[in-house]
Design a protein around this motif. Sequence first.
Motif, PDB file in Angstrom:
ATOM      1  N   ARG A   1       0.819  -1.208   0.000  1.00 49.66           N
ATOM      2  CA  ARG A   1       0.000   0.000   0.000  1.00 49.66           C
ATOM      3  C   ARG A   1       0.855   1.262   0.000  1.00 49.66           C
ATOM      4  O   ARG A   1       0.577   2.216  -0.744  1.00 49.66           O
ATOM      5  N   SER A   2       1.888   1.302   0.800  1.00 53.17           N
ATOM      6  CA  SER A   2       2.737   2.494   0.872  1.00 53.17           C
ATOM      7  C   SER A   2       3.432   2.758  -0.454  1.00 53.17           C
ATOM      8  O   SER A   2       3.640   3.912  -0.847  1.00 53.17           O
TER       9      SER A   2
ATOM     10  N   VAL B   1       2.199   1.998  -3.491  1.00 54.35           N
ATOM     11  CA  VAL B   1       1.186   2.546  -4.390  1.00 54.35           C
ATOM     12  C   VAL B   1       0.929   4.012  -4.065  1.00 54.35           C
ATOM     13  O   VAL B   1       0.824   4.862  -4.962  1.00 54.35           O
ATOM     14  N   VAL B   2       0.813   4.336  -2.790  1.00 44.83           N
ATOM     15  CA  VAL B   2       0.579   5.720  -2.375  1.00 44.83           C
ATOM     16  C   VAL B   2       1.710   6.621  -2.869  1.00 44.83           C
ATOM     17  O   VAL B   2       1.474   7.728  -3.376  1.00 44.83           O
TER      18      VAL B   2
END
Length: 285
Positions: free
Chosen positions: A3-4, A6-7
């Motif tokens: 997730r990090s 992608v962010v």
Amino acid sequence: MGRSTVVTIISEVCEAIWQELGGIYLSVPQKHEWKRIASDFNTMWTFPNCIGAVDGKHITISCPPNSGSLFYNYKGSYSIVLLATCDANYTFTTVDIGAYGSQSDGGVLWHSGFGQRLLSGNLDLPEDDFLPGTCIKFPYFVVGDAAFPLKNCILRPYPGSHLPPDREIFNKRLSRARRVIENAFGILCARWRVLISPLFMHPKTAEKVVKATVILHNFVKFYDGSFCPPDFVDQYNGEEIINGLWRKEVSMPLRNHGRMTCNNATRSAFALRDQLKDYIMSHPI
């Protein structure tokens, strides 16, 4: 991907879009460009000397940590404000993104770079020009709703209901020009649907996403006529308003004043509005 990761990718890509394309597709117009925009507003919306329509749109975000009530808006949600002006063809000309949702549209304008330059007379607007077909010199201005102050460079409707016919006609004509920015926001959200739902991200990242969508709106609109076909935006049949197709995809109020601002208008601002009202009455559609 995590997730990090992608962010980080989203943030970097949106920032790159803004940095690379912003100076080309969203640069503050120069004097001759303001005059072209005013000519388009008069031709398309029969409102002379208008160099843009201004409004603010709340971009809903998740509650930022430790932010208190700064981002809490009058609608009962958390948001950042996209303050924008557009030309007569639904192209954004200036934007200010990231103001706290608790601020009024008028307050956001007052503190924005565009608003400060507009109100201080440092926006390189053309000199006062004749209203078409007359010997009356009139300043160039933007139009907004009742959330904005009445100034020599900002015209808003006459307040109240059950107005005299001449003021009612003026308000309707101003509304035709003002609705351009409402339609621009509608097109933006309908085409970049990430803006329809709340953005579950930090306000700074949300700001980058919104900046990227605004630039891409102008970029795609410039090259692709199918991006905004005629029936996609509001049309007029005499006094009848035919809603654009974007309204079926995006829920947006027809008139959203938000919180009212104090109106410390000068006598000259009242006089200018009356003068344009008289001109409108003598030049029906």
